[in-house]
Design an enzyme around this catalytic site. Sequence first.
Site, mmCIF file in Angstrom:
data_model
loop_
_atom_site.group_PDB
_atom_site.id
_atom_site.type_symbol
_atom_site.label_atom_id
_atom_site.label_comp_id
_atom_site.label_asym_id
_atom_site.label_seq_id
_atom_site.Cartn_x
_atom_site.Cartn_y
_atom_site.Cartn_z
ATOM 1 N N GLN A 146 0.816 -1.207 0.000
ATOM 2 C CA GLN A 146 0.000 0.000 0.000
ATOM 3 C C GLN A 146 0.854 1.263 0.000
ATOM 4 O O GLN A 146 0.326 2.368 0.136
ATOM 5 C CB GLN A 146 -0.925 -0.012 1.221
ATOM 6 C CG GLN A 146 -1.946 -1.136 1.170
ATOM 7 C CD GLN A 146 -2.740 -1.262 2.457
ATOM 8 O OE1 GLN A 146 -2.514 -0.546 3.421
ATOM 9 N NE2 GLN A 146 -3.655 -2.210 2.483
ATOM 10 N N HIS A 192 -0.837 0.064 5.592
ATOM 11 C CA HIS A 192 -1.402 1.058 6.510
ATOM 12 C C HIS A 192 -0.469 2.247 6.769
ATOM 13 O O HIS A 192 -0.151 2.584 7.903
ATOM 14 C CB HIS A 192 -1.792 0.392 7.839
ATOM 15 C CG HIS A 192 -2.939 -0.553 7.715
ATOM 16 N ND1 HIS A 192 -3.635 -1.025 8.811
ATOM 17 C CD2 HIS A 192 -3.533 -1.128 6.628
ATOM 18 C CE1 HIS A 192 -4.596 -1.840 8.404
ATOM 19 N NE2 HIS A 192 -4.537 -1.919 7.074
#
Length: 379
Positions: free
Chosen positions: A89, A151
Amino acid sequence: MRTIALAVAMLSAAGCAHAAAPQGPVRTEKATFRVVEVVGGLENPWGMAFLPDGGMLVTERPGRLRLVENGKLRAEPVKGGPEVYARGQGGLLDVALDPAFAQNRRIYLSYAHAEGGKTTTRVMRARYAPEGLSEQKVIFSAEPMIQSSAHFGSRLAFGTDGTLFVTVGERFVARQDAQNLATDLGKVLRITTDGTAPPDNPFVGREGARPEIYTFGHRNPQGLVVDPRNGRVWEQEHGAMGGDEINLLKPGANYGWPEVAYGKNYDGTTIGTGRSIAPGVEAPVFYWDPSIAPSGMTLYLGDRFPGWNGDLLVGALKYQLVSRLDLDEEGRVVKEERFLEGALGRIRDVRTGPDGLVYLLTDEDPGGLYRLEPVTEAG
């Protein structure tokens, strides 16, 4: 590590084809609009900012800052951006203009940074020109760096006092650190434009607490907007399997993760204490269960969609839609309306332009920048 890979795959998997804008008007409860593609051919766009001259800056997660001018995408990326960790991510994430951009030409970029096998969320300040960035300076690096590709957060938003809010995720493998005031993980931070903590931050002077922390107990916040009328800070964060939240931030408040939350872990087990409310924990203003995987959002205050005035518009990745949250004067959500479900793909960001129109980014490869334009029933 298998759990991390599964979670990353769940959040990033959804078709790769570039979606065409819907043909004809889209009718919703309080507005009818057409969807216009501004530019296509973007690679996993993540954030956007509007330039005073009518242009736009768009970040692409692989590490490129792109310029949209006169309705066209400049072929070459803006030079001088940071080296980013573009895995999982991670990558180049948000972009924001300095409140005094017209005078100082400064922009701020948030991104994933890797060093020595560990990663973190960073914020860089730079002087912008179409030919490239200069005077680059890393003003903030979240502590500690850890081994994770998930995250990172990370939205940027300026407060009405000129301070900069930065969201940082708890990095998935360090979820308990969201409750640990000695780390920046799982927090919304408030810093000055040189990266220092303002003296009126809630934990300044508290032993064992990082002074830049504004709120804590967050999972992976990827939506952030400040109401210019009253300074209210609205934050959105991903839940696990259910429990995506909209929060109205209060300085120093605890928002619960990972002890208090809605939803369950990806494997179906109970999160933390199993409670969704608890003393000393701020409850969300609104939550989604099942999860829609919300991302960027805007507080609509324009005049082109009067029926949406004062509402939050939230993009969703998993359900590929825009969620309109009808707010009352006290900041309570009185109704949700969903539209554009599956029409464009994964909605990564939603912003209100200076022209009062609504702009969307789709997190695809190729992805696109779209504009919502109001139409009359006759038009």
